[in-house]
Design a protein around this motif. Sequence first.
Motif, PDB file in Angstrom:
ATOM      1  N   HIS A   1       5.295  -8.373  -7.436  1.00  0.00           N
ATOM      2  CA  HIS A   1       6.272  -8.904  -8.247  1.00  0.00           C
ATOM      3  C   HIS A   1       7.351  -8.047  -8.541  1.00  0.00           C
ATOM      4  N   PRO A   2       8.616  -8.768  -8.822  1.00  0.00           N
ATOM      5  CA  PRO A   2       9.986  -7.727  -9.178  1.00  0.00           C
ATOM      6  C   PRO A   2       9.444  -6.819 -10.222  1.00  0.00           C
ATOM      7  N   ARG A   3       8.874  -7.242 -11.200  1.00  0.00           N
ATOM      8  CA  ARG A   3       8.430  -6.166 -12.196  1.00  0.00           C
ATOM      9  C   ARG A   3       7.748  -4.992 -11.654  1.00  0.00           C
ATOM     10  N   ASP A   4       7.153  -4.967 -10.629  1.00  0.00           N
ATOM     11  CA  ASP A   4       6.428  -3.964 -10.116  1.00  0.00           C
ATOM     12  C   ASP A   4       7.516  -2.883  -9.565  1.00  0.00           C
ATOM     13  N   SER A   5       8.822  -3.333  -9.314  1.00  0.00           N
ATOM     14  CA  SER A   5       9.920  -2.283  -9.066  1.00  0.00           C
ATOM     15  C   SER A   5       9.987  -1.142  -9.722  1.00  0.00           C
ATOM     16  N   ALA A   6       9.583   0.205  -9.370  1.00  0.00           N
ATOM     17  CA  ALA A   6       9.537   1.469  -9.839  1.00  0.00           C
ATOM     18  C   ALA A   6       9.143   2.525  -8.862  1.00  0.00           C
ATOM     19  N   VAL A   7       9.126   3.592  -9.249  1.00  0.00           N
ATOM     20  CA  VAL A   7       8.811   4.713  -8.497  1.00  0.00           C
ATOM     21  C   VAL A   7       7.341   5.003  -8.719  1.00  0.00           C
ATOM     22  N   TYR A   8       6.560   5.151  -7.870  1.00  0.00           N
ATOM     23  CA  TYR A   8       4.975   5.443  -7.887  1.00  0.00           C
ATOM     24  C   TYR A   8       4.845   6.830  -7.386  1.00  0.00           C
ATOM     25  N   ILE A   9       4.144   7.642  -8.394  1.00  0.00           N
ATOM     26  CA  ILE A   9       3.933   9.159  -8.087  1.00  0.00           C
ATOM     27  C   ILE A   9       2.526   9.463  -8.188  1.00  0.00           C
ATOM     28  N   CYS A  10       2.076  10.079  -6.997  1.00  0.00           N
ATOM     29  CA  CYS A  10       0.725  10.648  -6.908  1.00  0.00           C
ATOM     30  C   CYS A  10       0.931  12.061  -7.539  1.00  0.00           C
ATOM     31  N   ALA A  11      -0.374  12.329  -8.399  1.00  0.00           N
ATOM     32  CA  ALA A  11      -0.400  13.768  -8.628  1.00  0.00           C
ATOM     33  C   ALA A  11      -1.829  14.228  -8.798  1.00  0.00           C
ATOM     34  N   VAL A  12      -1.922  15.520  -8.344  1.00  0.00           N
ATOM     35  CA  VAL A  12      -3.480  15.979  -8.266  1.00  0.00           C
ATOM     36  C   VAL A  12      -3.600  17.048  -9.311  1.00  0.00           C
ATOM     37  N   ASP A  13      -4.488  17.002  -9.792  1.00  0.00           N
ATOM     38  CA  ASP A  13      -5.166  18.090 -10.798  1.00  0.00           C
ATOM     39  C   ASP A  13      -6.066  19.054 -10.326  1.00  0.00           C
ATOM     40  N   THR A  14      -5.859  20.454 -10.377  1.00  0.00           N
ATOM     41  CA  THR A  14      -6.975  21.185  -9.569  1.00  0.00           C
ATOM     42  C   THR A  14      -8.003  21.690 -10.566  1.00  0.00           C
TER      43      THR A  14
ATOM     44  N   GLN B   1      -3.770  23.463 -12.642  1.00  0.00           N
ATOM     45  CA  GLN B   1      -2.663  23.209 -11.945  1.00  0.00           C
ATOM     46  C   GLN B   1      -2.375  21.977 -11.534  1.00  0.00           C
ATOM     47  N   PHE B   2      -1.295  21.460 -11.758  1.00  0.00           N
ATOM     48  CA  PHE B   2      -0.855  20.035 -11.511  1.00  0.00           C
ATOM     49  C   PHE B   2       0.187  20.074 -10.165  1.00  0.00           C
ATOM     50  N   TYR B   3      -0.089  19.089  -9.172  1.00  0.00           N
ATOM     51  CA  TYR B   3       0.919  19.260  -8.215  1.00  0.00           C
ATOM     52  C   TYR B   3       1.326  17.535  -8.000  1.00  0.00           C
ATOM     53  N   PHE B   4       2.470  17.198  -7.671  1.00  0.00           N
ATOM     54  CA  PHE B   4       3.087  16.100  -7.775  1.00  0.00           C
ATOM     55  C   PHE B   4       3.504  15.619  -6.516  1.00  0.00           C
ATOM     56  N   GLY B   5       3.355  14.399  -5.920  1.00  0.00           N
ATOM     57  CA  GLY B   5       4.152  13.906  -4.714  1.00  0.00           C
ATOM     58  C   GLY B   5       5.731  13.794  -5.056  1.00  0.00           C
ATOM     59  N   THR B   6       6.456  13.380  -4.205  1.00  0.00           N
ATOM     60  CA  THR B   6       7.812  13.331  -4.265  1.00  0.00           C
ATOM     61  C   THR B   6       8.170  11.733  -4.735  1.00  0.00           C
TER      62      THR B   6
ATOM     63  N   THR C   1       0.940  -1.263  -0.072  1.00  0.00           N
ATOM     64  CA  THR C   1      -0.040  -0.092  -0.140  1.00  0.00           C
ATOM     65  C   THR C   1       0.836   1.168  -0.125  1.00  0.00           C
ATOM     66  N   ILE C   2       0.597   1.985  -0.837  1.00  0.00           N
ATOM     67  CA  ILE C   2       1.182   3.390  -0.905  1.00  0.00           C
ATOM     68  C   ILE C   2       0.198   4.512  -0.934  1.00  0.00           C
ATOM     69  N   ASN C   3       0.271   5.493   0.141  1.00  0.00           N
ATOM     70  CA  ASN C   3      -0.513   6.466   0.405  1.00  0.00           C
ATOM     71  C   ASN C   3      -0.297   7.751  -0.129  1.00  0.00           C
ATOM     72  N   CYS C   4      -1.345   8.661  -0.244  1.00  0.00           N
ATOM     73  CA  CYS C   4      -1.193  10.095  -0.948  1.00  0.00           C
ATOM     74  C   CYS C   4      -1.972  10.676  -0.080  1.00  0.00           C
ATOM     75  N   SER C   5      -1.725  11.977   0.335  1.00  0.00           N
ATOM     76  CA  SER C   5      -2.641  13.028   0.946  1.00  0.00           C
ATOM     77  C   SER C   5      -2.329  14.345   0.240  1.00  0.00           C
ATOM     78  N   TYR C   6      -3.397  15.132   0.174  1.00  0.00           N
ATOM     79  CA  TYR C   6      -3.352  16.208  -0.635  1.00  0.00           C
ATOM     80  C   TYR C   6      -4.026  17.243   0.165  1.00  0.00           C
ATOM     81  N   SER C   7      -3.642  18.770  -0.201  1.00  0.00           N
ATOM     82  CA  SER C   7      -4.274  19.707   0.595  1.00  0.00           C
ATOM     83  C   SER C   7      -5.077  20.707  -0.046  1.00  0.00           C
TER      84      SER C   7
END
Lengths: 107, 114
Positions: A78-91, A94-99, A20-26
């Motif tokens: 699975h090993p092929r899931d290895s990656a960076v997962y990024i959360c992004a919000v569209d207002t 404007q777009f804002y991205f998680g790290t 589980t990866i979590n994302c909170s936005y303001s």
Amino acid sequence: KNEVEQSPQNLTAQEGEFITINCSYSVGISALHWLQQHPGGGIVSLFMLSSGKKKHGRLIATINIQEKHSSLHITASHPRDSAVYICAVDTGNQFYFGTGTSLTVIP
Amino acid sequence: DSGVTQTPKHLITATGQRVTLRCSPRSGDLSVYWYQQSLDQGLQFLIQYYNGEERAKGNILERFSAQQFPDLHSELNLSSLELGDSALYFCASSLLGGGYYGYTFGSGTRLTVV
């Protein structure tokens, strides 16, 4: 102040684990996106959510608009899931991205 | 191949110079987005065009400009380059302006300013 916060920053899992990866936005949003970036740098759009839940294969994304929170779940990792997962919000204008969350799945 | 084509893939240039990055959207997509990804700032939204018109503007510097042409390809112009402009520049496209049908990303242009 970061408009989008992701956790954890780094995650190591054994193959087969539920992740589980979590994302909170303001900010107020029209949509939330989950992106996947592989080590080679390419970005793939996984989900776009404005409410509820979406499922694609072993990936599930949920969003709670009232709590301004989204989660990305990976079942039977699975090993092929290895990656960076990024959360992004569209207002809407404007777009804002998680790290990003760097996921490593070990065989 | 995602259908979004970005050229060039790599670019090395000197400070003070000007470069142009090109993006051809996926066939049928009307909207083009530009993003910058640097090591210290992560992904940042620069600008969006929809059917030739500027639709939304993010953290785009005054030294940077973009346009979308009648054939829907887009160019991002970066001028008076500084070392800090070194980054991956991504283009994405979507069918409509709101991205309701999802986004498709190009493979990026890696810009190195020396």
